[in-house]
Design a protein around this motif. Structure first.
Motif, short mmCIF file in Angstrom:
data_model
loop_
_atom_site.label_atom_id
_atom_site.label_comp_id
_atom_site.label_asym_id
_atom_site.label_seq_id
_atom_site.Cartn_x
_atom_site.Cartn_y
_atom_site.Cartn_z
N VAL A 1 26.62 -44.06 -15.94
CA VAL A 1 26.10 -44.01 -14.41
C VAL A 1 26.51 -45.07 -13.65
CG1 VAL A 1 23.77 -44.09 -13.19
CG2 VAL A 1 23.78 -42.55 -15.27
N GLU A 2 26.72 -46.18 -14.33
CA GLU A 2 26.98 -47.43 -13.35
C GLU A 2 28.31 -47.23 -12.86
OE1 GLU A 2 27.33 -48.20 -17.61
OE2 GLU A 2 25.91 -47.37 -16.48
N SER A 3 29.14 -46.46 -13.59
CA SER A 3 30.59 -46.41 -13.11
C SER A 3 30.75 -45.20 -12.36
CB SER A 3 31.39 -46.16 -14.60
OG SER A 3 31.31 -47.28 -15.36
N VAL A 4 30.08 -44.15 -12.56
CA VAL A 4 30.13 -42.95 -11.97
C VAL A 4 29.35 -42.86 -10.43
CG1 VAL A 4 30.01 -40.37 -12.11
CG2 VAL A 4 30.83 -41.87 -14.06
N PHE A 5 28.28 -43.16 -10.43
CA PHE A 5 27.29 -43.15 -9.18
C PHE A 5 27.30 -44.38 -8.38
CE2 PHE A 5 26.02 -39.57 -11.83
CZ PHE A 5 25.77 -38.57 -11.11
N GLU A 6 27.27 -44.16 -7.16
CA GLU A 6 26.82 -45.49 -6.05
C GLU A 6 25.51 -45.70 -6.24
OE1 GLU A 6 28.28 -44.68 -2.36
OE2 GLU A 6 30.25 -44.67 -2.66
N ASP A 7 24.45 -44.82 -6.46
CA ASP A 7 23.20 -44.81 -6.46
C ASP A 7 22.62 -44.25 -7.31
OD1 ASP A 7 20.61 -45.34 -5.83
OD2 ASP A 7 20.43 -44.90 -3.85
N GLU A 8 21.94 -44.75 -8.50
CA GLU A 8 21.40 -44.17 -9.64
C GLU A 8 20.21 -42.93 -9.15
OE1 GLU A 8 19.42 -45.42 -13.89
OE2 GLU A 8 20.51 -46.78 -12.90
N PRO B 1 25.61 -40.66 -2.24
CA PRO B 1 24.81 -39.92 -1.75
C PRO B 1 25.03 -38.98 -0.82
CG PRO B 1 24.15 -42.42 -1.87
CD PRO B 1 25.63 -42.40 -2.21
N LEU B 2 25.94 -39.16 -0.20
CA LEU B 2 26.39 -38.14 0.61
C LEU B 2 27.24 -36.90 0.11
CD1 LEU B 2 27.23 -37.15 3.54
CD2 LEU B 2 29.01 -38.47 3.62
#
Length: 468
Positions: free
Chosen positions: A330-337, A371-372
């Motif tokens: 998650v920390e590598s792929v998503f800007e915001d969990e 998020p966008l």
């Protein structure tokens, strides 16, 4: 397959993530990506329930061969659960013939005869390839092959038929005669060949003879299995839930689903072994189903991420979140969990739609999922469902959303088939619209109009009461 042989590393970038969330990829038993969501699907684990019924039925004298039906929304995880069931039954000693009907017949044009023929073909092939020293009666198989050849190749001379199969149909020369004929039959079934109709007519006109052939082969196989210390044969037919429904009368009361499962129920129940059929969800709600099949059909509902009153079900949401966490870092792929929860809620608890949403989010991302990108992915799914929603269905959708239940009336039957309505089953059974459907403009307008009409009705009623 033993868990140790399945290797998977969680995705660390967008490209790896796109491939890690392939919505069409089945998870085999022991796959580290598998998340057991049974506690948030219903009151009982489907695999445990089906296996328990079979084992108990085998204790009867004589054995009671069960014909169990498994329904569920397309993409909800039935195939993964059936593969787990296959492994559990094999671990218990059973010989399991499992096959994916979508790979064997034309799902757009299916008849009960196609299912029986494919069952026969898969039985012979998987017995021959099992390596257990099992054999089916070659005389009966050859006799059946010649009868099928008569209506397709229009010849009963075995040598001529074999030469024709090898030269014109490119069938492998080293396999048994029956297998050659059935390889050609499979080609007829999947290609829409004119021979398909002739084969169906042959089975339909001689169904009793065909079932006698099938059961004679199964009975002798059951004896061989028990001589080897195995409890018996089980057949699992996956993907029949994908059969496309076509109306068979002007009113639409009869369709391909009802024709196969209700009108030909006795034929589907005829094999002398346990059989598990997947079932289109549209017919699961048909009141005649329980009259045709003595055992209560199984239902694999959605994962409950909201309660019936709309509040978030924290445990169910956590299960859906883990479906992603098992696949990506998650920390590598998503800007915001927090984006993960947004995707899970937008899926409605439908695993395949969650995979679709993840892929859409990847499409709108370059380095990380923002998020966008998540908002764009959700809008893309809403557009997909907007195309599925028919204007004529809007009053029905309003009713389902208001009452949180799916009526058993025929005009509602195809709504769950198209995933427009999702069913949940934790304690009481309830249903609601897919979240993407709820976000379509046409539904929001229909819902707002009903709420406005209700307010006007309430206001008018209050005024009349005041005047009194």
């Amino acid at each position: 397959m033993p868990p140790a042989t399945i290797k998977f590393s969680r995705a660390t970038d967008i490209t790896e993530t796109y491939n890690a969330v392939n919505p069409e990829q089945l998870l085999l038993p022991g796959d580290p990506r598998y998340v057991d969501c049974a506690p948030w699907r219903g009151d009982e684990h489907i695999v445990n329930m089906i296996a328990r019924r079979i084992i108990r039925a085998d204790a009867a004298k004589p054995v009671q061969y069960l014909k169990q039906l498994l329904a569920g929304h397309r993409g909800c995880g039935k195939s993964t659960e059936l593969l787990l069931l296959k492994k559990r039954l094999e671990d218990a000693g059973y010989f399991v013939v499992y096959f994916d009907a979508a790979l064997e017949i034309d799902i757009n044009d299916v008849d009960y005869a196609d299912i029986l023929l494919t069952m026969m073909r898969q039985l012979e092939m998987q017995v021959r390839q099992s390596g257990l020293g099992l054999k089916l009666d070659p005389v009966r198989l050859d006799d059946l092959a010649l009868r099928l050849a008569k209506v397709t190749i229009e010849n009963e001379d075995r040598n001529i038929v074999e030469n024709t199969l090898e030269s014109e149909f490119r069938v492998e020369p080293q396999i048994p005669f029956f297998a050659k004929m059935m390889a050609a039959v499979r080609g007829f079934m999947t290609s829409g060949s004119t021979y398909k109709k002739q084969l169906r007519v042959e089975i339909q006109q001689r169904t009793a003879q065909f079932l006698e052939d099938l059961n004679d082969l199964i009975d002798k196989l059951q004896l061989q299995l028990r001589e080897q210390g195995k409890p018996g044969l089980i057949i699992i037919i996956d993907s029949l839930d994908r059969i496309i429904p076509h109306a068979l009368d002007e009113k639409g009361l009869r369709n391909t689903h009802s024709a196969i499962y209700l009108e030909h129920a006795e034929h589907l129940k005829a094999p002398h072994c346990h059989v598990i059929y997947t079932l289109p969800i549209s017919i699961y709600f048909n009141e005649n189903l329980s009259k045709a099949y003595p055992d209560l059909p199984h239902m694999l509902p959605m994962i409950k991420i909201r309660e019936e009153n709309g509040r978030i079900c924290a445990d169910g949401l956590d299960a859906m979140r883990r479906v992603i966490l098992q696949r990506v870092q998650v920390e590598s792929v998503f800007e915001d969990e927090k984006s993960i929860d947004k995707l899970c809620l937008a899926s409605g608890g439908h695993v395949r739609d969650l995979m679709h949403l993840m892929r859409y989010a990847c499409d709108y991302s370059s380095k990380q999922i923002s998020p966008l990108a998540v908002d764009k992915a959700i809008r893309a799914l809403v557009r997909e469902y907007d195309r599925l929603v028919k204007d004529a269905d809007l009053p029905r959708l309003v009713q389902v959303h208001r009452e949180k239940r799916l009526p058993s009336d025929a005009e509602f039957a195809l709504l769950p088939y198209h995933l427009i309505v999702l069913e949940y089953q934790n304690g009481e059974r309830w249903a609601d619209l897919h979240p993407a459907v709820q976000e379509t403009r046409k539904f929001r307008e229909a819902w707002d109009n009903e709420q406005k009409a209700l307010r006007q009705k309430t206001t008018a009623k209050a005024r009349r009461k005041t005047k009194r």
